[in-house]
Design an enzyme around this catalytic site. Structure first.
Site, short mmCIF file in Angstrom:
data_model
loop_
_atom_site.label_atom_id
_atom_site.label_comp_id
_atom_site.label_asym_id
_atom_site.label_seq_id
_atom_site.Cartn_x
_atom_site.Cartn_y
_atom_site.Cartn_z
N ARG A 1 -74.80 32.37 -86.84
CA ARG A 1 -75.79 32.90 -85.90
C ARG A 1 -76.30 34.24 -86.40
O ARG A 1 -75.52 35.13 -86.72
CB ARG A 1 -75.16 33.07 -84.52
N ARG B 1 -82.18 29.05 -82.41
CA ARG B 1 -80.87 29.59 -82.77
C ARG B 1 -79.94 28.50 -83.29
O ARG B 1 -79.99 27.36 -82.84
CB ARG B 1 -80.25 30.37 -81.62
N ASP C 1 -75.60 28.89 -79.74
CA ASP C 1 -75.54 29.75 -78.56
C ASP C 1 -74.36 29.27 -77.72
O ASP C 1 -74.30 28.09 -77.37
CB ASP C 1 -76.85 29.51 -77.77
N ASP D 1 -72.76 30.25 -74.13
CA ASP D 1 -72.93 31.08 -72.93
C ASP D 1 -71.83 30.78 -71.93
O ASP D 1 -71.59 29.62 -71.59
CB ASP D 1 -74.28 30.79 -72.26
N1 ROI Z 1 -83.99 25.45 -74.53
C1 ROI Z 1 -83.19 24.38 -74.52
N2 ROI Z 1 -83.71 23.17 -74.30
N3 ROI Z 1 -81.84 24.48 -74.75
C2 ROI Z 1 -81.26 25.69 -74.97
O1 ROI Z 1 -80.03 25.76 -75.15
C3 ROI Z 1 -82.07 26.83 -74.96
N4 ROI Z 1 -81.54 28.07 -75.16
C4 ROI Z 1 -82.28 29.16 -75.12
C5 ROI Z 1 -83.77 29.11 -74.87
C6 ROI Z 1 -84.48 29.78 -76.03
C7 ROI Z 1 -84.06 29.86 -73.57
N5 ROI Z 1 -84.27 27.77 -74.73
C8 ROI Z 1 -83.46 26.68 -74.74
O2 ROI Z 1 -81.72 30.34 -75.29
#
Ligand code: ROI
Length: 161
Positions: A83, A93, A96, A98
């Protein structure tokens, strides 16, 4: 032990492999017990549309780690998987992770907001979470089975090879 839920997202550098590797990293982590994991889902990007589709999933874990220790651990996994944080808001990315929920705690720290601020409106979070925890309620009492009725799938589908 606290039960926590972690959202996994990727749309760069082989997203399916990124997600699978992240799940494996959670499974192997010495201070994290991976309890359950949703299917992998394919989702259209939220934010700028000129980026690839995402692979998303949600993992249920148990841990003794504090919220910030858990954040350090998930950020370490993100970095191990290449990342690179970019200036662009909502850009693509490679991985991610979260923290969606940490028990029923509400956390407002400069590094961490729990529940995750966007989770209630993101189909790519709510549907995978519902798959593994259909009877879950958020700390404010909102029931997932209620929430899911308010959120369009927006093209979200279970990923298949
Ligand atoms: N859009 C989708 N479909 N899935 C994600 O995990 C995701 N993550 C993000 C942003 C850029 C908001 N859009 C995303 O961080």
């Amino acid at each position: 032990m606290i039960t926590a839920y972690i959202a996994i997202g990727s749309n760069l550098s082989d997203p399916v492999a990124q997600a699978q590797k992240a799940i494996e990293a959670l499974r192997q982590h010495p201070h994290i017990k991976l309890v359950n994991c949703s299917s992998l889902y394919s989702s259209t990007p939220m934010g700028p549309q000129d980026q690839p589709d995402y692979i998303n999933a949600v993992a249920e874990i148990q841990t003794h780690l504090t919220p910030l220790e858990l954040l350090d651990s998930t950020q370490a996994i993100e970095l191990e998987q290449g990342r690179v944080r970019k200036a662009e808001r909502w850009g693509p990315r490679s991985l991610d992770l979260d923290i969606l929920l940490y028990g029923d705690q509400v956390i407002n720290h400069e590094r961490l907001t729990v529940p995750h601020y966007g989770m209630k409106v993101r189909e790519f979070v709510i549907y995978p979470l519902y798959e593994i925890a259909p009877h879950l309620s958020l700390p404010d009492g909102t029931e997932l089975q209620y929430l899911i009725k308010t959120i369009d799938r927006n093209g979200l589908s279970i990923w298949q090879a």
